[in-house]
Scaffold this active site. Structure first.
Site: not given
Lengths: 215, 215
Positions: A119, A162
């Site tokens: 990711s 993130k």
DNA sequence: ACAAGTACTGTTCAAACGAACAGTAGTCGT
DNA sequence: ACGACTACTGTTCGTTTGAACAGTACTTGT
């Protein structure tokens, strides 16, 4: 366990310093001379330190001082899945312990986290990479954070990397990969849907260690 | 430089072992007793070891033995520009020395190289990253190598990271970025054009260290 | 053939060192 | 008010330890 008096701490530090500098411990008279008191005072202090478990004394041996609570060789815990509720930095969660200077990372790392997805691939972070995380509960916009997300199926928390962005009460956690949707959390309306439920910042990224060549 | 006799090696190892086990060096009589000879034999050996630069003796100090050639705290040199001709692993070229376990990388790293362009960005290697290089002069197809290229303007060599591929006598050094052209070298026709002139493999990539978060 | 180095023994000596005993002054918890 | 602990001084004692001197036997390089 050990609560040392300031004087005892001084003496312990002196022993450590001399050990590093000379390669062997000081004699009782070395200690006494350095602090400006008699040999017996040094002896008393050593016995106090031994009683408190800081050192061990070999009877009748010159400089027979062994440090217990050894200076930890600078290392970092590699944290895997985090048991819910337990503090992240609890070393009990450590999967491994790597001998790695925490100060190599900027900011200084408190623990490592193994990346398990692609990711963050556009930020040059590949699956399997070990990311150095500086534990702190707040972040600035644009920083890459280790987000602690509660996993409903399983009952544990896991750490995900993130990019953090906050506008008013709305926090967005971006992946650095177009194939992943950002997670949006409105802090003003807590526990609204399942996806964005419990969330906290475990720390911010301070660097990365890849322990092999990419395939 | 020091070539120790087997006996001297034994004695040095005994000192190291006792230092680890006890936390302080053995006395001359400790050594003598362990090997079963007189104290003066131990003294002779210590003086021989001191003469050969292995240890240092503090006169009149009980157990005043300091190991020189210390067990190197595991570290890696960060190599910058390489002076032409000089062996890469020569630590004299080291820009910095990082306290980092070479065994963290796979294969084990011999030195670090700072990436200074974005040519490997699609392999998750960003500018500024420190790449762990295992020094070896051959590589397999598909491996990422540290290629040593001669810089005509300047007269020095520099290390560049490329993906290595060889078909017959033709070696191709690929960048992992579509904006860079691969370098093609035909080993059968040496020094043909300037671009592909002198080239050698400095080592293969064994991992990566990023000492900060990406912007 | 000789010097230099290795690998020891044996003895003596003084300095370095840990150990023990006795004592003082101050703080801290109960 | 008392005991326990900290933080020392001062002295003496015996052992540990490094240092020095003298000597032997063997090996290695020139």
């Amino acid at each position: 366990m050990a609560n040392l008096t300031p004087r005892q701490t001084e003496i312990l530090q002196f022993i450590e310093q001399r050990l590093r500098a000379e390669g062997y411990p000081p004699s009782q008279r070395d200690i006494a001379e350095h602090f400006g008191f008699a040999q017996n005072a040094a002896r008393d202090h050593l016995q106090a330190l031994a009683r408190k478990g800081e050192i061990e004394i070999s009877p009748n041996d010159a400089r027979g001082i062994r440090l217990l609570r050894e200076q930890t060789p600078p290392g970092l815990p590699l944290l895997g899945r985090i048991a819910a509720g337990a503090p992240i930095t609890a070393p009990s969660n450590a999967e491994h312990w790597l001998e790695l200077d925490p100060g190599l990372f900027q900011p200084r790392a408190d623990f490592l986290h193994r990346v398990d997805g692609d990711s963050m691939i556009d930020a040059g972070i590949l699956p399997g990479d070990l990311v150095g995380i500086h534990a702190q509960s707040e972040a600035e916009n644009g920083q890459i954070i280790a987000a602690c997300l509660y996993e409903p199926r399983g009952g544990f928390e896991r750490i995900t990397l993130k990019r953090y962005r906050r506008k008013g009460s709305v926090v967005t956690l971006h992946a650095e990969n177009p194939r992943y949707e950002p997670i949006v959390i409105d802090l003003a309306q807590p526990a609204e849907d399942q996806e964005a439920a419990p969330f906290r910042i475990a720390g911010i990224m301070g660097g990365l260690l890849r322990t092999g060549a990419p395939r």
